[in-house]
Design an enzyme around this catalytic site. Structure first.
Site, short mmCIF file in Angstrom:
data_model
loop_
_atom_site.label_atom_id
_atom_site.label_comp_id
_atom_site.label_asym_id
_atom_site.label_seq_id
_atom_site.Cartn_x
_atom_site.Cartn_y
_atom_site.Cartn_z
N ARG A 140 12.47 12.35 5.51
CA ARG A 140 11.44 13.43 5.95
C ARG A 140 10.94 13.10 7.21
NH1 ARG A 140 7.50 12.29 0.74
NH2 ARG A 140 6.42 11.60 2.33
N LYS A 146 4.72 2.25 -5.57
CA LYS A 146 4.10 2.95 -6.82
C LYS A 146 4.93 3.45 -7.75
CE LYS A 146 1.02 5.40 -4.89
NZ LYS A 146 1.34 5.24 -3.18
N ARG A 188 0.09 7.98 9.25
CA ARG A 188 -0.02 8.14 7.89
C ARG A 188 -0.60 6.97 7.23
NH1 ARG A 188 5.32 8.81 4.94
NH2 ARG A 188 4.18 9.15 3.02
N ARG A 246 -8.28 11.45 -5.09
CA ARG A 246 -8.08 10.90 -3.40
C ARG A 246 -9.39 10.44 -3.02
NH1 ARG A 246 -3.05 11.63 -1.01
NH2 ARG A 246 -1.56 12.69 -2.40
N ARG A 302 13.40 4.62 4.44
CA ARG A 302 13.36 5.72 3.38
C ARG A 302 14.23 6.93 3.61
NH1 ARG A 302 8.20 6.93 -0.13
NH2 ARG A 302 7.50 8.18 1.67
#
Length: 218
Positions: free
Chosen positions: A162, A14, A173, A89, A128
């Site tokens: 992270r 995104k 997640r 959301r 990432r």
């Protein structure tokens, strides 16, 4: 005017496609995270209201978040159109936003869902990493810094991963996010706004498909 809501699980791309859309169509990227930080820093009425919940460790109620979005949509840089990221959301939030957008004559023109297989998302997210100084995001597979171990944006050499991008956390997640995304896809499908784009392709191919959808609206 083009007003977009981007849907997709973490790692679907995104952020990358948002940058490409902004470059071509000059839309304003509205991130709820940025909105909260800005409103609290500027001590707006809604920002202070949101801060009162965050400071207590509570979730910010839907109505307050919706007011924050309304406040942001009223700013002059939205005149060319917007990309919505991180809100709504839930169906409740989607309905609240629909009322706001209609009242302000800034209704969504497109909802684009980037679809990517779970194993691809796990691989992407686990690769990432971020700049500790400015928060710029990189990926060992798709987006390394132009100069080795140097942030493109701020020149820092300090990077980190992270906690929620570590492989053991990523799978959970994705399940949580998929549970939230599925009803929204149904909601916008019924309204005739949803377009599904294959996010397994290269970033260039993904944008080409998104661009084909958006160019019809002009």
């Amino acid at each position: 005017m083009i007003n977009i809501f981007l849907l997709g699980l973490p790692g679907a791309g995104k952020g990358t496609v948002s940058e490409q859309i902004v470059d071509k169509y000059h839309l304003t990227h509205i991130s709820t995270g940025d909105m909260f930080r800005e409103a609290m820093a500027n001590e707006t009425k809604v920002g202070l209201e949101a801060k009162s919940y965050i400071d207590k460790g509570d979730l910010v109620p839907d109505e307050v978040t919706a007011k924050l979005v309304e406040e942001r949509l009223g700013q002059p840089d939205i005149n060319e159109g917007y990309i919505l990221d991180g809100f709504p959301r839930t169906i409740v939030q989607a309905e609240l936003f629909e009322d706001i957008a209609k009242r302000m004559n800034k209704q969504l023109t497109n909802v684009i869902s980037l679809e990517v297989k779970e194993e691809t998302l796990i691989r992407r997210l686990s690769a990432r990493f971020m700049c500790k100084k400015c928060g710029a995001t990189y990926n060992k597979i798709t987006k390394m810094p132009k100069v080795k171990e140097t942030c493109d944006r701020c020149g820092s050499h300090d990077f980190y991963q992270r906690e929620d991008d570590k492989p053991e956390v990523v799978q959970n997640r994705l399940k949580v996010n998929e549970k939230m995304n599925a009803p929204l896809k149904d909601f916008y499908q019924k309204k005739g706004l949803l377009t599904v784009v294959d996010g397994e392709q290269t970033p260039e191919e993904v944008f080409k498909n998104v661009d084909a959808v958006l160019s019809k609206k002009q």
